[in-house]
Design a protein around this motif. Structure first.
Motif, PDB file in Angstrom:
ATOM      1  N   UNK A  24       0.833  -1.210   0.000  1.00 57.39           N
ATOM      2  CA  UNK A  24       0.000   0.000   0.000  1.00 57.39           C
ATOM      3  C   UNK A  24       0.864   1.255   0.000  1.00 57.39           C
ATOM      4  N   UNK A  25       1.937   1.221   0.813  1.00 51.33           N
ATOM      5  CA  UNK A  25       2.795   2.398   0.890  1.00 51.33           C
ATOM      6  C   UNK A  25       3.464   2.661  -0.454  1.00 51.33           C
ATOM      7  N   UNK A  26       3.944   1.582  -1.096  1.00 50.13           N
ATOM      8  CA  UNK A  26       4.706   1.753  -2.333  1.00 50.13           C
ATOM      9  C   UNK A  26       3.839   2.251  -3.481  1.00 50.13           C
ATOM     10  N   UNK A  27       2.587   1.776  -3.557  1.00 57.07           N
ATOM     11  CA  UNK A  27       1.772   2.166  -4.699  1.00 57.07           C
ATOM     12  C   UNK A  27       1.148   3.545  -4.500  1.00 57.07           C
ATOM     13  N   UNK A  28       1.410   4.147  -3.332  1.00 63.19           N
ATOM     14  CA  UNK A  28       0.678   5.366  -2.982  1.00 63.19           C
ATOM     15  C   UNK A  28       1.000   6.580  -3.824  1.00 63.19           C
ATOM     16  N   UNK A  29       2.109   6.544  -4.593  1.00 63.85           N
ATOM     17  CA  UNK A  29       2.475   7.795  -5.255  1.00 63.85           C
ATOM     18  C   UNK A  29       1.439   8.220  -6.292  1.00 63.85           C
ATOM     19  N   UNK A  30       0.978   7.272  -7.095  1.00 64.00           N
ATOM     20  CA  UNK A  30       0.008   7.638  -8.132  1.00 64.00           C
ATOM     21  C   UNK A  30      -1.316   6.905  -8.004  1.00 64.00           C
ATOM     22  N   UNK A  31      -1.494   6.121  -6.980  1.00 69.39           N
ATOM     23  CA  UNK A  31      -2.716   5.338  -6.843  1.00 69.39           C
ATOM     24  C   UNK A  31      -3.149   5.401  -5.376  1.00 69.39           C
ATOM     25  N   UNK A  39       0.769   2.664   7.026  1.00 64.87           N
ATOM     26  CA  UNK A  39       1.114   2.656   8.451  1.00 64.87           C
ATOM     27  C   UNK A  39      -0.052   2.184   9.303  1.00 64.87           C
ATOM     28  N   UNK A  40      -1.268   2.618   8.935  1.00 65.00           N
ATOM     29  CA  UNK A  40      -2.449   2.182   9.695  1.00 65.00           C
ATOM     30  C   UNK A  40      -2.637   0.668   9.587  1.00 65.00           C
ATOM     31  N   UNK A 119       6.413   8.849   6.809  1.00 67.94           N
ATOM     32  CA  UNK A 119       5.041   8.925   7.322  1.00 67.94           C
ATOM     33  C   UNK A 119       4.601   7.551   7.833  1.00 67.94           C
ATOM     34  N   UNK A 120       4.936   6.521   7.052  1.00 71.01           N
ATOM     35  CA  UNK A 120       4.613   5.136   7.424  1.00 71.01           C
ATOM     36  C   UNK A 120       5.126   4.828   8.828  1.00 71.01           C
ATOM     37  N   UNK A 121       6.397   5.177   9.069  1.00 68.31           N
ATOM     38  CA  UNK A 121       6.978   4.896  10.386  1.00 68.31           C
ATOM     39  C   UNK A 121       6.339   5.746  11.482  1.00 68.31           C
ATOM     40  N   UNK A 122       6.055   7.018  11.176  1.00 72.85           N
ATOM     41  CA  UNK A 122       5.425   7.885  12.190  1.00 72.85           C
ATOM     42  C   UNK A 122       4.079   7.304  12.600  1.00 72.85           C
ATOM     43  N   UNK A 123       3.290   6.855  11.595  1.00 72.87           N
ATOM     44  CA  UNK A 123       1.960   6.327  11.905  1.00 72.87           C
ATOM     45  C   UNK A 123       2.076   5.046  12.737  1.00 72.87           C
ATOM     46  N   UNK A 127       0.694   5.163  16.433  1.00 70.76           N
ATOM     47  CA  UNK A 127      -0.424   4.233  16.600  1.00 70.76           C
ATOM     48  C   UNK A 127      -0.114   3.191  17.664  1.00 70.76           C
ATOM     49  N   UNK A 128       1.080   2.579  17.559  1.00 72.90           N
ATOM     50  CA  UNK A 128       1.437   1.561  18.548  1.00 72.90           C
ATOM     51  C   UNK A 128       1.596   2.163  19.937  1.00 72.90           C
ATOM     52  N   UNK A 129       2.186   3.365  20.013  1.00 76.14           N
ATOM     53  CA  UNK A 129       2.360   3.985  21.329  1.00 76.14           C
ATOM     54  C   UNK A 129       1.004   4.139  22.009  1.00 76.14           C
ATOM     55  N   UNK A 130       0.015   4.616  21.256  1.00 74.38           N
ATOM     56  CA  UNK A 130      -1.311   4.844  21.844  1.00 74.38           C
ATOM     57  C   UNK A 130      -1.973   3.507  22.198  1.00 74.38           C
ATOM     58  N   UNK A 131      -2.031   2.592  21.201  1.00 75.91           N
ATOM     59  CA  UNK A 131      -2.796   1.357  21.406  1.00 75.91           C
ATOM     60  C   UNK A 131      -2.149   0.450  22.451  1.00 75.91           C
ATOM     61  N   UNK A 132      -0.829   0.314  22.387  1.00 77.54           N
ATOM     62  CA  UNK A 132      -0.173  -0.579  23.343  1.00 77.54           C
ATOM     63  C   UNK A 132      -0.303  -0.047  24.768  1.00 77.54           C
ATOM     64  N   UNK A 133      -0.184   1.287  24.920  1.00 74.18           N
ATOM     65  CA  UNK A 133      -0.343   1.855  26.262  1.00 74.18           C
ATOM     66  C   UNK A 133      -1.736   1.586  26.801  1.00 74.18           C
TER      67      UNK A 133
END
Lengths: 140, 493
Positions: A24-31, A39-40, A119-123, A127-133
């Motif tokens: 999903x991340x890789x195809x995101x540039x034009x699709x 990331x989600x 962005x992928x890593x930030x998400x 996301x993990x910081x919130x959910x795991x906590x």
């Protein structure tokens, strides 16, 4: 949660979902796709793993603290704007390199991809910081 | 030029990212915070030097030309504000080494400060109204967390008021942006300015101008929209409230200056009148609010409100001298106000309380700190030859030249009341013996930033000539929006 079925399937699903998130991340540039949605998906996969096993396992699997992953992503995204400035263009100007494969196919690699990966890593990190906590607090 | 414009935004972001990477180690984060703020100040000074020599600097991110791309532009005012932001950031970072508790540090105090600085610098440098909104949100997000971080009971009460009022302001800002876009089909400030001049809808323009005035007015804490400020600033840790006191309301004032010199130039007489009235009331109500208070930071908070009134005067009069006065006042006020909050923290550390009734004896125990308090306090009240005197002098002179006698009388009366407040703090916290007979404790490291900022106040006071020339030059730039518009819309590459 202690369910044999969930545990067994999650073992397969995790790798599939992670692979899908990278796709999903890789195809995101034009699709449809991109770093955010990828990331989600990855976060969802990791959360599923935390449900099937436990939070400590996921933390160990991530190796880094989730917020450090977010920091890494932030730094990567930030750096992706810098190559554009070499040569006097403005920040975030995109730069592309073409990779020729032996079978003649072309792969375009560019700074926007690096940005998306940041962005992928930030998400994933946030996301993990919130959910795991939250999962840990419920478990206590 | 490209690098200079993005550096004040990227450096804090990079510092914040590095702080996240070092999440487990508070010690590393501390030094990263100081180093990041120092780098920010250095880059701000470099940008300022560039703008001072070569005029307005413009950069379009990703080479997408205005009015479609993300425009960053720095004129003298913008560059000066970034420098002031850097100064406050560095001073607060150093001060927090000795004052912030480890619990807050472990939950991200240092990266949040950097994100806040990034938002502030972004707001000063953007040339696009929607991006201004985004930067406001960035700095508000960081400030929301900083306000609530720690989770003490009083703090939560303050945080709720702070967050609610600021969200209302953001909503109004966003609504105004929508209307403006509907009217002009553009949000790039330079482009909007040109398009508005071509349209002839005075009623709609006035409506939009009022909406922007309300949105930024809430953030700048003008009468009657200021009550969130004294309700929340005294509940936070000192470093945070000093940072907020120095920068956040001033971002609102900056946005007002930018919008009312560049975007709404003509046909907004109604708003100008409104501003004059609001400036008078803001000064008077703020200072009267302070008289009734007996808690040091509450007094100082009310004085922020009253000082904002002075800055609005210059904007409302809109003569070259008045606008120069506003710019001068901004520079003077940011340094003095941050310093007074830092002093309040030192006083509380030494005597054990922000409550004036419960503190005392500082003059006998620490004459040095007492002297360092007097510099910003007297400057705030406007005693010559300190910086505040010149700021008020210029504004009063501009007021008299415009024939606004009432305004001048109010401004002078407010100075007297400011003096009374400062003397109240002096006599209670410094002069009278400590009510419990305690000897105030030394404050060590906290003296450093306080002394540095007091020195800056003295420098502005005694070296008033170059600072005033700078303020006049930036006022000329503001009053000649055509140069800004040309720089943004015709910037090549």
């Amino acid at each position: 949660m202690n369910s044999l079925i969930l545990r067994t399937t999650t073992g397969f699903l995790l790798s599939l979902l992670m692979l899908f998130s990278v796709y999903l991340m890789l195809r995101g540039h034009n699709a449809p796709g991109g770093g955010f949605i990828g990331g989600l998906t990855a976060t969802a996969a990791l959360t599923l793993y935390a449900f099937a096993f436990d939070v400590a396992t996921v933390r160990k699997m991530l190796r880094l603290d989730p917020l450090s992953i977010a920091g890494l992503g932030l730094a990567l995204a930030l750096c992706s704007g810098l190559p554009g400035m070499v040569g006097g263009d403005a920040y975030l100007t995109s730069r592309w390199a073409v990779l020729l494969l032996p079978d003649g196919a072309e792969i375009h690699l560019g700074t926007p991809l690096l940005f998306d990966f940041g962005v992928y890593l930030v998400v994933i990190g946030v996301g993990c910081a919130v959910l795991l906590t939250m999962a840990e607090e419920r478990g206590e | 030029m490209n690098l200079l414009l993005v550096a004040p935004i990227l450096l804090p972001l990079l510092t914040a990212a590095l702080c996240l990477l070092a999440w487990k180690s508070v010690r590393v984060q501390r030094w990263l915070g100081v180093a990041g703020s120092a780098a920010l100040l250095a880059s701000a000074l470099a940008l300022f030097a560039e703008v001072h020599v070569r005029g307005i600097a413009v950069s379009h991110a990703g080479e997408w030309a205005a009015p479609f791309g993300i425009t960053l532009a720095a004129d003298l005012l913008g560059a000066l504000m970034v420098v002031l932001g850097g100064i406050v950031g560095l001073m607060v970072s150093v001060y927090s080494l000795g004052s912030i508790d480890e619990g807050r540090e472990r939950f991200g105090f240092h990266p949040l400060v950097q994100i806040l600085l990034m938002g502030v610098c972004g707001a000063f440098l953007t040339g696009d109204l929607f991006n201004l909104y985004v930067w406001f949100e960035v700095l508000l997000m960081a400030s929301f967390v900083l306000t609530a971080l720690g989770g003490e009971r009083a703090q939560m009460e303050g945080a709720i008021k702070y967050v609610t009022l600021n969200l209302v302001s953001s909503a109004i800002f966003l609504a105004a942006l929508g209307l403006l876009y509907g009217l002009t089909h553009s949000l790039n400030m330079a482009d909007v300015s040109l398009r508005l001049a071509r349209l002839n809808y005075p009623a709609l323009e006035n409506l939009l101008a009022v909406l922007f005035f309300i949105a930024f007015g809430i953030k700048a804490a003008v009468f009657p929209l200021f009550f969130w400020l004294p309700a929340s600033y005294h509940t936070m840790p000192v470093s945070v409230s000093a940072l907020f006191a120095g920068l956040l309301t001033k971002v609102g004032v900056y946005a007002l200056i930018r919008v009312f010199t560049l975007v709404f130039r003509d046909d907004v007489e109604f708003v100008k009148e409104l501003m004059l009235v609001v400036a008078c009331l803001t000064m008077a109500v703020g200072v009267l609010g302070a008289v009734a208070q007996m808690e040091m930071r509450r007094i100082l908070s009310f004085h922020i409100v009253s000082q904002i009134g002075y800055m609005i005067i210059g904007l409302a009069l809109m003569t070259p001298l008045a606008l120069a006065g506003t710019v001068f006042y901004l520079a003077h006020h940011i340094i003095v106000k941050t310093n007074l909050f830092l002093v309040s923290g030192a006083v509380a550390r030494a005597t054990g309380s922000f409550e004036l009734k419960k503190s005392g004896g500082l003059y006998a125990a620490q004459p040095g700190l007492a002297l360092l308090f007097l510099v910003p306090a007297l400057s705030l009240a406007g005693i010559p030859p300190l910086s505040g005197f010149w700021g008020k002098y210029i504004l009063v002179k501009a007021g008299l030249e415009s024939g606004q006698v009432v305004l001048v009388v109010v401004a002078l009366a407010v100075s007297v009341f400011t003096m009374i407040s400062m003397m109240k703090i002096w006599s209670e916290a410094f002069w009278k013996p400590h009510p419990l007979g305690l000897t105030p404790a030394p404050v060590g490291l906290l003296n450093g930033p306080i002394a540095a900022m007091a020195a800056m106040t003295l420098l502005i006071g005694f070296g008033v000539e170059p600072v005033m020339q700078l303020a006049e030059r930036s006022a000329q730039q503001l009053l000649d929006p055509q140069s800004y518009i040309t720089a943004v819309l015709e910037a090549r590459r």
